[in-house]
Design a protein around this motif. Structure first.
Motif, short mmCIF file in Angstrom:
data_model
loop_
_atom_site.label_atom_id
_atom_site.label_comp_id
_atom_site.label_asym_id
_atom_site.label_seq_id
_atom_site.Cartn_x
_atom_site.Cartn_y
_atom_site.Cartn_z
N ALA A 14 -10.77 6.02 -0.08
CA ALA A 14 -11.37 6.51 1.16
C ALA A 14 -11.53 5.32 2.11
O ALA A 14 -11.29 4.17 1.74
CB ALA A 14 -12.71 7.17 0.87
N SER A 15 -11.92 5.61 3.33
CA SER A 15 -12.08 4.54 4.33
C SER A 15 -13.50 4.54 4.86
O SER A 15 -14.06 5.60 5.14
CB SER A 15 -11.10 4.73 5.48
OG SER A 15 -11.35 3.79 6.51
N TYR A 18 -13.75 6.30 8.24
CA TYR A 18 -13.75 7.77 8.33
C TYR A 18 -14.68 8.34 7.27
O TYR A 18 -14.38 8.29 6.07
CB TYR A 18 -12.34 8.35 8.12
CG TYR A 18 -11.35 7.97 9.20
CD1 TYR A 18 -11.46 8.50 10.48
CD2 TYR A 18 -10.32 7.08 8.92
CE1 TYR A 18 -10.54 8.14 11.46
CE2 TYR A 18 -9.39 6.73 9.90
CZ TYR A 18 -9.51 7.28 11.17
OH TYR A 18 -8.60 6.91 12.14
N SER A 61 -13.19 11.02 4.96
CA SER A 61 -12.35 10.68 3.81
C SER A 61 -13.09 10.78 2.50
O SER A 61 -12.45 10.96 1.44
CB SER A 61 -11.77 9.27 3.98
OG SER A 61 -12.82 8.31 4.01
N ASN A 78 -11.18 10.83 -4.34
CA ASN A 78 -10.91 9.41 -4.11
C ASN A 78 -11.35 8.60 -5.33
O ASN A 78 -12.15 9.06 -6.13
CB ASN A 78 -11.59 8.92 -2.84
CG ASN A 78 -13.09 9.00 -2.90
OD1 ASN A 78 -13.76 8.09 -3.41
ND2 ASN A 78 -13.64 10.12 -2.40
N GLU A 99 -12.96 2.93 -2.15
CA GLU A 99 -12.93 2.85 -0.69
C GLU A 99 -12.26 1.56 -0.24
O GLU A 99 -12.15 0.60 -0.99
CB GLU A 99 -14.35 2.95 -0.12
CG GLU A 99 -15.27 1.80 -0.49
CD GLU A 99 -16.65 1.92 0.06
OE1 GLU A 99 -17.02 3.04 0.49
OE2 GLU A 99 -17.35 0.90 0.06
N ASP A 155 -8.47 1.32 9.84
CA ASP A 155 -8.72 2.75 9.56
C ASP A 155 -7.73 3.29 8.54
O ASP A 155 -7.41 4.47 8.54
CB ASP A 155 -8.65 3.55 10.88
CG ASP A 155 -7.29 3.44 11.55
OD1 ASP A 155 -6.54 2.50 11.22
OD2 ASP A 155 -6.96 4.31 12.39
N VAL A 213 -6.18 4.68 5.01
CA VAL A 213 -6.68 5.56 3.94
C VAL A 213 -5.59 5.81 2.92
O VAL A 213 -4.41 5.62 3.20
CB VAL A 213 -7.20 6.92 4.50
CG1 VAL A 213 -8.40 6.72 5.41
CG2 VAL A 213 -6.08 7.66 5.21
N GLN A 224 -2.45 3.15 2.23
CA GLN A 224 -3.27 2.61 3.32
C GLN A 224 -2.60 2.87 4.68
O GLN A 224 -2.41 1.98 5.50
CB GLN A 224 -3.52 1.12 3.11
CG GLN A 224 -4.47 0.80 1.96
CD GLN A 224 -5.87 1.28 2.21
OE1 GLN A 224 -6.61 0.69 3.04
NE2 GLN A 224 -6.27 2.34 1.52
N VAL A 236 -6.48 12.50 8.30
CA VAL A 236 -7.21 11.94 7.18
C VAL A 236 -7.11 12.86 5.98
O VAL A 236 -6.89 12.42 4.84
CB VAL A 236 -8.69 11.71 7.57
CG1 VAL A 236 -9.51 11.25 6.36
CG2 VAL A 236 -8.79 10.70 8.70
N MET A 294 -5.07 11.78 2.41
CA MET A 294 -5.84 11.64 1.17
C MET A 294 -5.21 12.43 0.02
O MET A 294 -5.70 12.37 -1.10
CB MET A 294 -7.29 12.12 1.39
CG MET A 294 -8.12 11.17 2.25
SD MET A 294 -8.36 9.54 1.52
CE MET A 294 -9.39 9.92 0.10
#
Length: 304
Positions: free
Chosen positions: A208-209, A212, A215, A220, A223, A228, A230, A234, A244, A248
């Motif tokens: 995740a990011s 965001y 996310s 996930n 992180e 930004d 994800v 990436q 997003v 994911m």
């Protein structure tokens, strides 16, 4: 013609009798009336009456001639009566014959019976045709059941075991990357490039990011905080890789990587690290090369 002459003689005698007041005038009148009634009779009846009148006329004329020299007072009533009786009797016989002849119906000639046509011989009836015998039904040979083509079974997936120092979470993510490449029909070298890239970018974890918060709503395994970016590769939503939510998803993110790699001209002949750099545009283009051997081991384990 004789009858006509007799009529003329009777007329002369009648005129003479009238002049002498002949008592025979009355019978002659009777005869004249009879003749007039017979005008409508046929020719045979008329000729008979005419002949009778002629005979009476001759007798009358003879009587008149005989008595011409005798005085009128010598003509006796008996002579007149006798003449009248003779005339009446003759007229009666003539009338009877005429009536008899007229009363006899003319027998119509019997119509000849039309010759009857010989009865036509009845045409012999055609013997009824025997109904064609139905050909004996031959029992149809049972058709051999065609073997149904067996649907090709999906190749059994190899038992997932961690290799090259990876854990089960990393192996599942690597498996999703290989399956996405297989669906696109790409060669194994593309799978090796994708796994080597994910090892460098996220160590094969779906991140995740911190940029965001959304996310974190999806599956996930940690992180990241590189701008930004994800997911496994990436990828940045702001750079047009996708939303997003989509990035994911491991298979979706891998498909986006493969599409970008396919657009690199001659990527199969390039060094693996340079081909990946054409897709990722990283600040460290040669860091992907160190993961090529392990990535090949993982692909071999997932595709044998």
């Amino acid at each position: 013609m004789r009858g006509n002459g007799a009529h003329e003689q009777r007329g002369v005698g009648r005129h003479r009798a009238a002049a002498r007041q002949n008592p025979l005038t009355s019978p002659l009148k009777s005869l004249a009336e009879a003749i007039s009634r017979l005008k409508s009779a046929d020719s045979r009846k008329l000729m008979a009456v005419t002949g009778l009148v002629g005979a009476l006329g001759a007798a009358t004329v003879g009587g008149v001639a005989a008595g011409a020299g005798a005085p009128e007072h010598q003509v006796t009533l008996q002579t007149a009566s006798a003449s009248r009786a003779v005339a009446d009797q003759a007229a009666t016989r003539s009338m009877d014959r005429a009536a008899t002849t007229a009363s006899k119906p003319v027998e119509a000639a019997a119509p000849k019976a039309a010759p009857q046509a010989a009865p036509k011989a009845a045409a012999p009836k055609a013997a009824p045709k025997a109904a064609p015998k139905a050909a004996p039904k031959i029992a149809a040979k049972p058709k051999a059941a065609k073997p149904k083509a067996a649907k090709p079974k999906a190749a059994p997936q190899p038992v997932l075991r961690p290799v090259a120092g990876l854990d089960m979470t990393q192996m599942r993510n690597a498996q999703a990357i290989v399956q996405a490449g297989q669906q696109l029909g790409l060669p194994k070298r593309a799978y090796v490039a994708a796994i080597a890239c994910a090892m460098q970018e996220s160590q094969l974890y779906n991140l995740a990011s911190t940029v965001y918060a959304e996310s974190y709503n999806y599956t996930n395994q940690g992180e990241g905080s590189d701008h930004d970016s994800v997911g496994l590769f990436q990828q940045r939503p702001t750079s047009g890789w996708g939303t997003v939510r989509d990035l994911m998803q491991p298979k979706y993110a891998a498909t986006q990587f493969y599409k970008a790699l396919a657009n690199v001209q001659g990527w199969q002949d390039m060094p693996l690290t340079l081909a990946i750099q054409e897709v990722q545009v990283s600040a460290f283009p040669y860091h992907y090369a160190k993961h090529e051997t392990r990535a090949q081991e993982v692909v071999d384990a997932l595709t044998r």
